[in-house]
Motif scaffolding. Sequence first.
Motif, PDB file in Angstrom:
ATOM      1  N   ASP A  54     -11.756   1.846   3.488  1.00  0.00           N
ATOM      2  CA  ASP A  54     -12.295   3.001   4.207  1.00  0.00           C
ATOM      3  C   ASP A  54     -11.404   3.374   5.387  1.00  0.00           C
ATOM      4  O   ASP A  54     -11.132   4.547   5.647  1.00  0.00           O
ATOM      5  CB  ASP A  54     -13.704   2.705   4.722  1.00  0.00           C
ATOM      6  CG  ASP A  54     -14.745   2.772   3.619  1.00  0.00           C
ATOM      7  OD1 ASP A  54     -14.418   3.253   2.518  1.00  0.00           O
ATOM      8  OD2 ASP A  54     -15.876   2.327   3.860  1.00  0.00           O
ATOM      9  N   LEU A  55     -10.953   2.369   6.134  1.00  0.00           N
ATOM     10  CA  LEU A  55     -10.091   2.618   7.280  1.00  0.00           C
ATOM     11  C   LEU A  55      -8.764   3.221   6.841  1.00  0.00           C
ATOM     12  O   LEU A  55      -8.264   4.165   7.452  1.00  0.00           O
ATOM     13  CB  LEU A  55      -9.845   1.315   8.045  1.00  0.00           C
ATOM     14  CG  LEU A  55     -11.048   0.656   8.713  1.00  0.00           C
ATOM     15  CD1 LEU A  55     -10.640  -0.674   9.312  1.00  0.00           C
ATOM     16  CD2 LEU A  55     -11.642   1.555   9.775  1.00  0.00           C
ATOM     17  N   VAL A  56      -8.199   2.666   5.798  1.00  0.00           N
ATOM     18  CA  VAL A  56      -6.921   3.166   5.279  1.00  0.00           C
ATOM     19  C   VAL A  56      -7.065   4.613   4.819  1.00  0.00           C
ATOM     20  O   VAL A  56      -6.227   5.467   5.130  1.00  0.00           O
ATOM     21  CB  VAL A  56      -6.425   2.269   4.122  1.00  0.00           C
ATOM     22  CG1 VAL A  56      -5.318   2.966   3.330  1.00  0.00           C
ATOM     23  CG2 VAL A  56      -5.918   0.939   4.677  1.00  0.00           C
ATOM     24  N   ALA A 111       5.280   6.806   4.936  1.00  0.00           N
ATOM     25  CA  ALA A 111       5.577   6.494   3.538  1.00  0.00           C
ATOM     26  C   ALA A 111       5.538   4.986   3.314  1.00  0.00           C
ATOM     27  O   ALA A 111       4.987   4.504   2.310  1.00  0.00           O
ATOM     28  CB  ALA A 111       6.939   7.058   3.155  1.00  0.00           C
ATOM     29  N   ASP A 112       6.091   4.227   4.268  1.00  0.00           N
ATOM     30  CA  ASP A 112       6.102   2.768   4.166  1.00  0.00           C
ATOM     31  C   ASP A 112       4.677   2.218   4.220  1.00  0.00           C
ATOM     32  O   ASP A 112       4.320   1.303   3.469  1.00  0.00           O
ATOM     33  CB  ASP A 112       6.941   2.184   5.302  1.00  0.00           C
ATOM     34  CG  ASP A 112       7.084   0.671   5.208  1.00  0.00           C
ATOM     35  OD1 ASP A 112       7.296   0.169   4.090  1.00  0.00           O
ATOM     36  OD2 ASP A 112       6.993  -0.002   6.252  1.00  0.00           O
ATOM     37  N   GLU A 113       3.848   2.787   5.101  1.00  0.00           N
ATOM     38  CA  GLU A 113       2.456   2.354   5.187  1.00  0.00           C
ATOM     39  C   GLU A 113       1.745   2.535   3.849  1.00  0.00           C
ATOM     40  O   GLU A 113       1.070   1.621   3.356  1.00  0.00           O
ATOM     41  CB  GLU A 113       1.718   3.164   6.260  1.00  0.00           C
ATOM     42  CG  GLU A 113       1.919   2.673   7.665  1.00  0.00           C
ATOM     43  CD  GLU A 113       1.010   3.368   8.658  1.00  0.00           C
ATOM     44  OE1 GLU A 113       0.646   2.733   9.677  1.00  0.00           O
ATOM     45  OE2 GLU A 113       0.664   4.544   8.434  1.00  0.00           O
ATOM     46  N   GLU A 114       1.889   3.714   3.268  1.00  0.00           N
ATOM     47  CA  GLU A 114       1.144   4.035   2.051  1.00  0.00           C
ATOM     48  C   GLU A 114       1.670   3.274   0.830  1.00  0.00           C
ATOM     49  O   GLU A 114       0.901   2.922  -0.065  1.00  0.00           O
ATOM     50  CB  GLU A 114       1.199   5.535   1.792  1.00  0.00           C
ATOM     51  CG  GLU A 114       0.432   6.339   2.838  1.00  0.00           C
ATOM     52  CD  GLU A 114       0.574   7.830   2.645  1.00  0.00           C
ATOM     53  OE1 GLU A 114       1.007   8.262   1.548  1.00  0.00           O
ATOM     54  OE2 GLU A 114       0.266   8.598   3.581  1.00  0.00           O
ATOM     55  N   GLU A 115       2.983   3.024   0.795  1.00  0.00           N
ATOM     56  CA  GLU A 115       3.574   2.389  -0.383  1.00  0.00           C
ATOM     57  C   GLU A 115       3.566   0.870  -0.306  1.00  0.00           C
ATOM     58  O   GLU A 115       3.491   0.192  -1.341  1.00  0.00           O
ATOM     59  CB  GLU A 115       5.015   2.878  -0.564  1.00  0.00           C
ATOM     60  CG  GLU A 115       5.121   4.376  -0.872  1.00  0.00           C
ATOM     61  CD  GLU A 115       6.555   4.882  -0.800  1.00  0.00           C
ATOM     62  OE1 GLU A 115       7.480   4.039  -0.660  1.00  0.00           O
ATOM     63  OE2 GLU A 115       6.755   6.115  -0.854  1.00  0.00           O
TER      64      GLU A 115
END
Length: 212
Positions: A54-56, A111-115
Amino acid sequence: MARHWLTIASPTTEAITNPLLAACEDGYVPDSIRILSNPTVQDNVSPIVPFLEDLVDDIVETHHEHLRSELPSLERTVRKVTRVHGDTHPELEAIESEFLSLEADVTEHIADEEETVFPEIVTLDDETPRTDTEAARIRDAINHLESEHDAAASHLEGIRDLSDDYTTPSDACTSYRNMLDRLQLHEEDMHVHIHKGNNVLCPDADALLTSA
């Protein structure tokens, strides 16, 4: 975004409920509660699922999508104002340089966070025990996220200082004023973004990792 309450190592029910009630009185009313490493009380409270996911999702939908839309447009405005007013306001070149560095870092960061980082963190929702190697990898991802947030905050502080707290010069045109307003709003949004990461997501992920 759903509101969650996380508590760890509370020996009694009162140790959980008293601060929770105080938070509710201050206006923070959680939608659900997660109890970690409290063997005498955790069976009385239902876990929340999912929690970190949920936080992400909130960070991506509220902040990352905004950044992807706003940064290219704001870059064009910063470049335009610097080109037009740079001779009379030499600080604009430094503001432009600081902003472009921030934009490059933030674009790579989200991008790094999501991948990489977020997928690692979300796996903690299932509370499956991790090997030492897995735990170390996830902690490295969390530390990496926090260090990049600190770097972004430094760029934001630089822009604020160079613009004299976003003070509008007497000869500023509409585009100049618009640039300063948007840079200030960008800083405010980034600080909320950083707060959610450094002060909510990362500590909660670390607590789950410790209790797994």
